[in-house]
Scaffold this active site. Sequence first.
Site, PDB file in Angstrom:
ATOM      1  N   HIS A   1       0.848  -1.211   0.000  1.00  0.00           N
ATOM      2  CA  HIS A   1       0.000   0.000   0.000  1.00  0.00           C
ATOM      3  C   HIS A   1       0.877   1.253   0.000  1.00  0.00           C
ATOM      4  O   HIS A   1       0.608   2.202  -0.737  1.00  0.00           O
ATOM      5  CB  HIS A   1      -0.865   0.049   1.265  1.00  0.00           C
ATOM      6  CG  HIS A   1      -1.913  -1.015   1.362  1.00  0.00           C
ATOM      7  ND1 HIS A   1      -2.030  -1.837   2.449  1.00  0.00           N
ATOM      8  CD2 HIS A   1      -2.925  -1.360   0.518  1.00  0.00           C
ATOM      9  CE1 HIS A   1      -3.062  -2.656   2.284  1.00  0.00           C
ATOM     10  NE2 HIS A   1      -3.616  -2.401   1.114  1.00  0.00           N
TER      11      HIS A   1
ATOM     12  N   ARG B   1      -1.841  -5.755  -8.590  1.00  0.00           N
ATOM     13  CA  ARG B   1      -0.708  -6.653  -8.335  1.00  0.00           C
ATOM     14  C   ARG B   1      -0.508  -7.668  -9.442  1.00  0.00           C
ATOM     15  O   ARG B   1       0.575  -7.863  -9.949  1.00  0.00           O
ATOM     16  CB  ARG B   1      -0.924  -7.413  -7.017  1.00  0.00           C
ATOM     17  CG  ARG B   1      -0.734  -6.573  -5.793  1.00  0.00           C
ATOM     18  CD  ARG B   1      -1.253  -7.267  -4.576  1.00  0.00           C
ATOM     19  NE  ARG B   1      -2.676  -7.540  -4.715  1.00  0.00           N
ATOM     20  CZ  ARG B   1      -3.463  -7.935  -3.738  1.00  0.00           C
ATOM     21  NH1 ARG B   1      -2.969  -8.149  -2.544  1.00  0.00           N
ATOM     22  NH2 ARG B   1      -4.747  -8.142  -3.942  1.00  0.00           N
TER      23      ARG B   1
ATOM     24  N   SER C   1      -2.826  -7.690   2.736  1.00  0.00           N
ATOM     25  CA  SER C   1      -3.056  -7.610   4.183  1.00  0.00           C
ATOM     26  C   SER C   1      -3.431  -8.986   4.728  1.00  0.00           C
ATOM     27  O   SER C   1      -3.009  -9.367   5.821  1.00  0.00           O
ATOM     28  CB  SER C   1      -4.182  -6.615   4.481  1.00  0.00           C
ATOM     29  OG  SER C   1      -3.834  -5.337   4.037  1.00  0.00           O
TER      30      SER C   1
ATOM     31  N   LYS D   1     -15.343  -8.408   3.624  1.00  0.00           N
ATOM     32  CA  LYS D   1     -14.229  -8.674   4.550  1.00  0.00           C
ATOM     33  C   LYS D   1     -14.620  -8.385   5.993  1.00  0.00           C
ATOM     34  O   LYS D   1     -15.376  -7.452   6.268  1.00  0.00           O
ATOM     35  CB  LYS D   1     -13.018  -7.806   4.187  1.00  0.00           C
ATOM     36  CG  LYS D   1     -12.357  -8.180   2.867  1.00  0.00           C
ATOM     37  CD  LYS D   1     -11.166  -7.277   2.579  1.00  0.00           C
ATOM     38  CE  LYS D   1     -10.502  -7.623   1.265  1.00  0.00           C
ATOM     39  NZ  LYS D   1      -9.510  -6.595   0.872  1.00  0.00           N
TER      40      LYS D   1
HETATM   41  O1  PNS Z   1      -8.666  -2.901   0.005  1.00  0.00           O
HETATM   42  P1  PNS Z   1      -9.936  -3.398  -0.628  1.00  0.00           P
HETATM   43  O2  PNS Z   1     -10.715  -4.251   0.348  1.00  0.00           O
HETATM   44  O3  PNS Z   1      -9.709  -4.091  -1.939  1.00  0.00           O
HETATM   45  O4  PNS Z   1     -10.810  -2.091  -0.936  1.00  0.00           O
HETATM   46  C1  PNS Z   1     -12.110  -2.199  -1.472  1.00  0.00           C
HETATM   47  C2  PNS Z   1     -12.898  -0.925  -1.204  1.00  0.00           C
HETATM   48  C3  PNS Z   1     -12.977  -0.680   0.323  1.00  0.00           C
HETATM   49  C4  PNS Z   1     -12.211   0.250  -1.852  1.00  0.00           C
HETATM   50  C5  PNS Z   1     -14.328  -1.108  -1.808  1.00  0.00           C
HETATM   51  O5  PNS Z   1     -14.940  -2.209  -1.196  1.00  0.00           O
HETATM   52  C6  PNS Z   1     -15.185   0.138  -1.632  1.00  0.00           C
HETATM   53  O6  PNS Z   1     -15.045   1.074  -2.390  1.00  0.00           O
HETATM   54  N1  PNS Z   1     -16.076   0.123  -0.613  1.00  0.00           N
HETATM   55  C7  PNS Z   1     -16.997   1.223  -0.340  1.00  0.00           C
HETATM   56  C8  PNS Z   1     -18.385   0.953  -0.986  1.00  0.00           C
HETATM   57  C9  PNS Z   1     -18.279   1.207  -2.474  1.00  0.00           C
HETATM   58  O7  PNS Z   1     -18.252   2.339  -2.908  1.00  0.00           O
HETATM   59  N2  PNS Z   1     -18.152   0.117  -3.280  1.00  0.00           N
HETATM   60  C10 PNS Z   1     -17.881   0.247  -4.723  1.00  0.00           C
HETATM   61  C11 PNS Z   1     -19.126   0.249  -5.531  1.00  0.00           C
HETATM   62  S1  PNS Z   1     -19.727  -1.373  -5.634  1.00  0.00           S
END
Ligand code: PNS
Length: 163
Positions: A18, A91, A129, A42
């Site tokens: 990150h 990645r 993570s 998650k």
């Molecule tokens: O580190 P991650 O878990 O891959 O991040 C994913 C994250 C938190 C960026 C994504 O789940 C997110 O944007 N969550 C907030 C709700 C949202 O806007 N979802 C995207 C539209 S479906």
Amino acid sequence: MARIAVCPGSFDPVTFGHLDIITRAAKVFDELYVVVLNNSSKQPLFSVDERIELIKMVTKNIPNAKVDSFQGLLVDYAESVNANAIIRGLRAVSDFEYEMQITSMNRVLNDKIETFFIMTNNQYSFLSSSIVKEVAKYDGKISELVPPEVEEALISKFKGNKE
Ligand code: PNS
């Protein structure tokens, strides 16, 4: 006009992978909001406040990075801070399908916000993570995967869970 971007994620916890993406994105944008969001698939180990604290510690030398959290849609957060860019790290090919899905959804929700991908540095292409938590849980060496502050937090979190 200032170039403002959002770097979203679960950051549970923040890793060197990150940090690599955040550092490189901060060189391209005037302001970078690193924002802890909820990923509904998650179950986090660290609270939002703990995750924010760790990100603040490890980004203290990046003056244009601001750390925040938000309960809601990423595009709504981006709009609230006048950001027109979302930064995600990529990645491997395995990330592609998921990233394409959320990028497309975000574009449907708000087509004024563009998503940009930064290829993760090769040395972190295996890093996540989840994998760090797995190694830390069984007392494996994580010093090359996360900054020292995060290593310490993981060790005490798992020690606390065992007591
Ligand atoms: O580190 P991650 O878990 O891959 O991040 C994913 C994250 C938190 C960026 C994504 O789940 C997110 O944007 N969550 C907030 C709700 C949202 O806007 N979802 C995207 C539209 S479906």
